[in-house]
Design a protein around this motif. Structure first.
Motif, PDB file in Angstrom:
ATOM      1  N   PRO A 120       0.819  -1.225   0.000  1.00 29.41           N
ATOM      2  CA  PRO A 120       0.000   0.000   0.000  1.00 29.41           C
ATOM      3  C   PRO A 120       0.846   1.267   0.000  1.00 29.41           C
ATOM      4  O   PRO A 120       0.461   2.266  -0.622  1.00 29.41           O
ATOM      5  N   HIS A 121       1.982   1.230   0.663  1.00 27.38           N
ATOM      6  CA  HIS A 121       2.862   2.399   0.691  1.00 27.38           C
ATOM      7  C   HIS A 121       3.563   2.585  -0.659  1.00 27.38           C
ATOM      8  O   HIS A 121       3.725   3.714  -1.126  1.00 27.38           O
ATOM      9  N   ARG A 122       3.917   1.483  -1.272  1.00 27.15           N
ATOM     10  CA  ARG A 122       4.521   1.586  -2.600  1.00 27.15           C
ATOM     11  C   ARG A 122       3.521   2.174  -3.585  1.00 27.15           C
ATOM     12  O   ARG A 122       3.898   2.870  -4.531  1.00 27.15           O
ATOM     13  N   ASP A 123       2.242   1.932  -3.320  1.00 27.53           N
ATOM     14  CA  ASP A 123       1.189   2.457  -4.196  1.00 27.53           C
ATOM     15  C   ASP A 123       0.803   3.894  -3.864  1.00 27.53           C
ATOM     16  O   ASP A 123      -0.053   4.472  -4.538  1.00 27.53           O
ATOM     17  N   GLY A 124       1.378   4.453  -2.775  1.00 27.64           N
ATOM     18  CA  GLY A 124       1.146   5.865  -2.479  1.00 27.64           C
ATOM     19  C   GLY A 124       0.593   6.187  -1.106  1.00 27.64           C
ATOM     20  O   GLY A 124       0.396   7.374  -0.796  1.00 27.64           O
ATOM     21  N   LEU A 125       0.315   5.194  -0.255  1.00 22.65           N
ATOM     22  CA  LEU A 125      -0.245   5.471   1.062  1.00 22.65           C
ATOM     23  C   LEU A 125       0.809   6.086   1.978  1.00 22.65           C
ATOM     24  O   LEU A 125       1.844   5.463   2.236  1.00 22.65           O
ATOM     25  N   PRO A 126       0.576   7.300   2.503  1.00 23.73           N
ATOM     26  CA  PRO A 126       1.553   7.958   3.374  1.00 23.73           C
ATOM     27  C   PRO A 126       1.814   7.174   4.653  1.00 23.73           C
ATOM     28  O   PRO A 126       0.989   6.347   5.079  1.00 23.73           O
ATOM     29  N   ALA A 127       2.959   7.465   5.281  1.00 18.98           N
ATOM     30  CA  ALA A 127       3.334   6.730   6.483  1.00 18.98           C
ATOM     31  C   ALA A 127       4.114   7.613   7.441  1.00 18.98           C
ATOM     32  O   ALA A 127       4.765   8.587   7.042  1.00 18.98           O
ATOM     33  N   VAL A 128       4.026   7.233   8.718  1.00 21.15           N
ATOM     34  CA  VAL A 128       4.877   7.762   9.773  1.00 21.15           C
ATOM     35  C   VAL A 128       5.553   6.557  10.410  1.00 21.15           C
ATOM     36  O   VAL A 128       4.893   5.563  10.711  1.00 21.15           O
ATOM     37  N   ILE A 129       6.875   6.643  10.604  1.00 15.66           N
ATOM     38  CA  ILE A 129       7.618   5.526  11.198  1.00 15.66           C
ATOM     39  C   ILE A 129       8.315   6.043  12.448  1.00 15.66           C
ATOM     40  O   ILE A 129       9.052   7.036  12.400  1.00 15.66           O
ATOM     41  N   LEU A 130       8.062   5.359  13.572  1.00 15.35           N
ATOM     42  CA  LEU A 130       8.569   5.816  14.859  1.00 15.35           C
ATOM     43  C   LEU A 130       9.532   4.791  15.449  1.00 15.35           C
ATOM     44  O   LEU A 130       9.286   3.587  15.427  1.00 15.35           O
ATOM     45  N   HIS A 131      10.632   5.286  15.979  1.00 14.33           N
ATOM     46  CA  HIS A 131      11.579   4.571  16.821  1.00 14.33           C
ATOM     47  C   HIS A 131      11.897   3.169  16.300  1.00 14.33           C
ATOM     48  O   HIS A 131      12.523   3.034  15.252  1.00 14.33           O
ATOM     49  N   CYS A 132      11.441   2.122  16.994  1.00 11.31           N
ATOM     50  CA  CYS A 132      11.837   0.752  16.640  1.00 11.31           C
ATOM     51  C   CYS A 132      11.232   0.288  15.325  1.00 11.31           C
ATOM     52  O   CYS A 132      11.615  -0.762  14.806  1.00 11.31           O
ATOM     53  N   GLY A 133      10.308   1.058  14.774  1.00 16.79           N
ATOM     54  CA  GLY A 133       9.860   0.769  13.421  1.00 16.79           C
ATOM     55  C   GLY A 133      11.030   0.741  12.458  1.00 16.79           C
ATOM     56  O   GLY A 133      11.009   0.016  11.453  1.00 16.79           O
ATOM     57  N   MET A 134      12.086   1.518  12.758  1.00 16.93           N
ATOM     58  CA  MET A 134      13.282   1.539  11.922  1.00 16.93           C
ATOM     59  C   MET A 134      14.052   0.220  12.001  1.00 16.93           C
ATOM     60  O   MET A 134      14.812  -0.114  11.089  1.00 16.93           O
ATOM     61  N   HIS A 135      13.921  -0.522  13.093  1.00 20.27           N
ATOM     62  CA  HIS A 135      14.695  -1.742  13.303  1.00 20.27           C
ATOM     63  C   HIS A 135      13.881  -3.006  13.065  1.00 20.27           C
ATOM     64  O   HIS A 135      14.259  -4.089  13.515  1.00 20.27           O
ATOM     65  N   SER A 136      12.783  -2.881  12.372  1.00 24.50           N
ATOM     66  CA  SER A 136      11.918  -4.027  12.104  1.00 24.50           C
ATOM     67  C   SER A 136      12.182  -4.614  10.713  1.00 24.50           C
ATOM     68  O   SER A 136      12.833  -3.994   9.874  1.00 24.50           O
ATOM     69  N   TYR A 137      11.702  -5.843  10.499  1.00 27.20           N
ATOM     70  CA  TYR A 137      11.644  -6.498   9.190  1.00 27.20           C
ATOM     71  C   TYR A 137      13.023  -6.606   8.520  1.00 27.20           C
ATOM     72  O   TYR A 137      13.246  -6.106   7.430  1.00 27.20           O
ATOM     73  N   ARG A 138      13.930  -7.291   9.227  1.00 27.57           N
ATOM     74  CA  ARG A 138      15.307  -7.447   8.740  1.00 27.57           C
ATOM     75  C   ARG A 138      15.399  -8.642   7.787  1.00 27.57           C
ATOM     76  O   ARG A 138      15.818  -9.727   8.156  1.00 27.57           O
ATOM     77  N   THR A 139      15.032  -8.410   6.560  1.00 30.14           N
ATOM     78  CA  THR A 139      15.025  -9.451   5.534  1.00 30.14           C
ATOM     79  C   THR A 139      16.422  -9.616   4.936  1.00 30.14           C
ATOM     80  O   THR A 139      17.385  -8.953   5.344  1.00 30.14           O
TER      81      THR A 139
END
Length: 286
Positions: A120-139
């Motif tokens: 959804p974000h790639r398609d244009g949905l705006p986002a706010v990312i806070l704190h540990c959101g930066m350290h998530s989803y380590r693919t």
């Protein structure tokens, strides 16, 4: 007959005057339609933070400042491997104007799952990312480059000790931070910029500096960009900050002002019409 004729003439004259008067009377101005509230989804939960309390600090604090109403998906699991159940829905982002990512789940690393969150974000949905959101989803590709890093606008792999952060705003022209004064947090975690900079798609808004004495007695210092914006996939507005570990920071008026303005910027509504309290906090609130 003469008397009756005079009466009819007088009645006609009065009727004409009334009609002309009504026709010439100014119409009452129509009441301006109130702007519709921004519909926001807050996704949070996982390791290491008081998300049970922070969900209320964030939603109530932002709705007191702006016309934003919320759906909250709080996951009480305190590990790093559990996917927030909200993402199990095929249309998990349907009906929302913006998503606030505040989850802490570094070991959720199935690429199909992460791509589902990002679509959804790639398609244009705006986002706010806070704190540990930066350290998530380590693919695969971590620690250098991952799809999630592309979304956040930074590669970040760790943080220093919990000591105060001196915040300095570096973009005085940004509508998000214009007029903000530098400030120092209570004890907080300063996340690194492991590549030494933001991605090319990102724009710094504030830097953080920490000073502390190590166990060996030596003085240490760390510097990193801690507030920025990102243009994801060439179009999507993303506001990010690594601040927000402890409740004292999340509940700080300066922090809430910052995140509120970042959210409004992401949806293109950082203006007086939306910088007014919402009539309610939760979308489903009666």
């Amino acid at each position: 007959m003469l008397h009756r004729s005079r009466c009819l003439n007088l009645f006609a004259s009065l009727s004409f005057t009334v009609v002309i008067g009504l026709a010439g009377a100014p119409l009452s101005p129509a009441k301006a339609e109130e702007p519709k509230p921004i519909r926001a989804l807050l996704v949070l939960g996982g390791c290491c933070h008081d998300y049970k309390e922070q969900q209320h600090l964030l939603t109530k604090g932002i709705s007191a400042r702006a016309n934003v109403q919320w759906t909250i998906s709080y996951d009480p699991d305190t590990g790093t491997k559990h996917l927030n159940p909200w993402y199990e829905k095929d249309d998990w982002a349907k009906g929302f104007d913006v998503v606030v990512h505040d989850e802490c789940c570094s070991d959720v690393n199935d690429i199909k799952t992460v791509e589902k969150i990002l679509k959804p974000h790639r398609d244009g949905l705006p986002a706010v990312i806070l704190h540990c959101g930066m350290h998530s989803y380590r693919t695969e590709g971590y620690p250098k480059s991952t799809p999630w890093f592309d979304f956040t606008g930074v590669a970040s792999t760790g943080h220093g000790p919990q000591v105060p952060i001196e915040i300095s705003f570096v973009d005085s022209d940004s509508p998000i931070t214009k007029g903000f004064k530098n400030w120092t947090t209570a004890n907080e975690e300063l996340y690194n910029n492991s590549a030494g900079k933001l991605l090319e798609t990102a724009q710094p808004l504030a830097t953080g500096k920490q000073n502390w004495k190590g166990q060996d007695g030596k003085e240490n210092q760390a510097n990193a960009i801690c507030v920025w914006t990102n243009k994801y996939n060439g179009k999507t507005k993303v506001f990010s900050t690594t601040l927000g570990h402890n409740n004292i920071t999340v509940g700080d008026d300066r922090y809430l002002d910052l995140v509120t303005r970042g959210l409004l910027w992401s949806v293109g509504k950082l203006d007086a019409a939306y910088l007014k309290p919402a009539t309610k906090v939760l979308i489903d609130e009666k």
